[in-house]
Design a protein around this motif. Sequence first.
Motif, PDB file in Angstrom:
ATOM      1  N   GLY A 128     -55.577 -25.670  -0.745  1.00 27.15           N
ATOM      2  CA  GLY A 128     -55.362 -25.291   0.243  1.00 27.15           C
ATOM      3  C   GLY A 128     -53.531 -25.533   0.399  1.00 27.15           C
ATOM      4  O   GLY A 128     -52.977 -24.482   0.605  1.00 27.15           O
ATOM      5  N   THR A 133     -52.697 -22.219   2.197  1.00 31.69           N
ATOM      6  CA  THR A 133     -53.699 -21.705   3.172  1.00 31.69           C
ATOM      7  C   THR A 133     -54.521 -23.432   4.185  1.00 31.69           C
ATOM      8  O   THR A 133     -56.378 -22.853   3.833  1.00 31.69           O
ATOM      9  CB  THR A 133     -54.655 -20.983   2.261  1.00 31.69           C
ATOM     10  OG1 THR A 133     -55.212 -22.139   1.336  1.00 31.69           O
ATOM     11  CG2 THR A 133     -54.406 -19.946   1.936  1.00 31.69           C
ATOM     12  N   SER A 135     -55.240 -25.227   7.211  1.00 31.34           N
ATOM     13  CA  SER A 135     -54.816 -25.547   8.788  1.00 31.34           C
ATOM     14  C   SER A 135     -54.045 -25.573   8.978  1.00 31.34           C
ATOM     15  O   SER A 135     -54.682 -27.883   8.495  1.00 31.34           O
ATOM     16  CB  SER A 135     -56.117 -24.786   9.284  1.00 31.34           C
ATOM     17  OG  SER A 135     -57.052 -25.710   8.699  1.00 31.34           O
ATOM     18  N   SER A 156     -48.602 -22.993   5.886  1.00 33.27           N
ATOM     19  CA  SER A 156     -50.704 -22.932   5.932  1.00 33.27           C
ATOM     20  C   SER A 156     -50.190 -21.286   6.562  1.00 33.27           C
ATOM     21  O   SER A 156     -49.956 -20.416   6.996  1.00 33.27           O
ATOM     22  CB  SER A 156     -50.025 -24.500   7.114  1.00 33.27           C
ATOM     23  OG  SER A 156     -49.137 -24.055   7.854  1.00 33.27           O
ATOM     24  N   SER A 157     -52.595 -21.126   6.757  1.00 33.17           N
ATOM     25  CA  SER A 157     -52.579 -19.969   7.008  1.00 33.17           C
ATOM     26  C   SER A 157     -53.248 -20.137   8.532  1.00 33.17           C
ATOM     27  O   SER A 157     -52.857 -19.078   9.180  1.00 33.17           O
ATOM     28  CB  SER A 157     -52.983 -19.637   6.484  1.00 33.17           C
ATOM     29  OG  SER A 157     -54.028 -20.114   6.162  1.00 33.17           O
TER      30      SER A 157
END
Length: 298
Positions: A128, A133, A135, A156-157
Amino acid sequence: MTHTIGVIGLGNMGRNMAATLVKKSFTVIGFDLSETACKQAVEQGVIPASQLSILTEQCDIIILSLPKAEHVEAVCLGANGLIHLVTAGTTIIDTTTSVPETSRMVAAECVKRDIAFLDAPVSGGPAGAAAGTMSMVIGGDMKAYRHVLPVLEAMSSTRVHVGDVGAGNIAKIANNMLAAAHLITTAEALTLAEKAGVDPEKVLEAINAGSGRSAASQAMFPTWVMTKAYDSGFTMGLMRKDVGLAKTLAQSLNVELPMAMKSAELWEDSIHKLADSDDFCCIAQCTNPLLFGKEDNA
């Protein structure tokens, strides 16, 4: 935003976060005590700094990605720590899974020098971090949060500003407490199915179509457990640390959490079967070594 970003801690998470920022056209300067980590970061476009002072001279936003709270305290407040090196107006973003007390202590010292401090622990693992991506759950001053939001968005997403300094760490501890428990309960559910003569793979599919699903059943088991890959990049030692943080926090608050305490006990006991260096998804092997072992006949 044209800020030069500093990243302190170039392990699997920090290095990949730095590389993601490079891909998003940020200039990134990295520091780590490990020469190997620095060389790997250079290969990903990060500019190495041989000393912290070199990094702090050029960066007004600094990201920490460190193993534990004590490392955060040492890097920030030590004799040659960041509070003695950075200029007023700098923002420190701590992505370490730390403890709220440490974040609040560091933030209190930072504010005396007009330095902003955010605790912003992350979820999503090295993959991630590399893909941008992750959190993030964030604690700290809203003005400081908005100031660095373009950097957080590049990394981050999903971002949730939880509250004041320390709130991000509490949210992350709560999240990992659940993730640790879900790995065990999912292993038990699939073991139940197997012993009843039903294909565990099919039952996992059914669980993910029903109300019992979780990140463990939807991502961890299909990707790392059922495939026997066990290469998530997050270790047993790190999850044991996080489970311990949850246990300590509950005890300090005098809160009775029997399920969480049982999960903590199981994670602690797993040290007799699994090394700290093993992948954290290996915890499933403690429930059913035949089904989840790296070899079917293990």
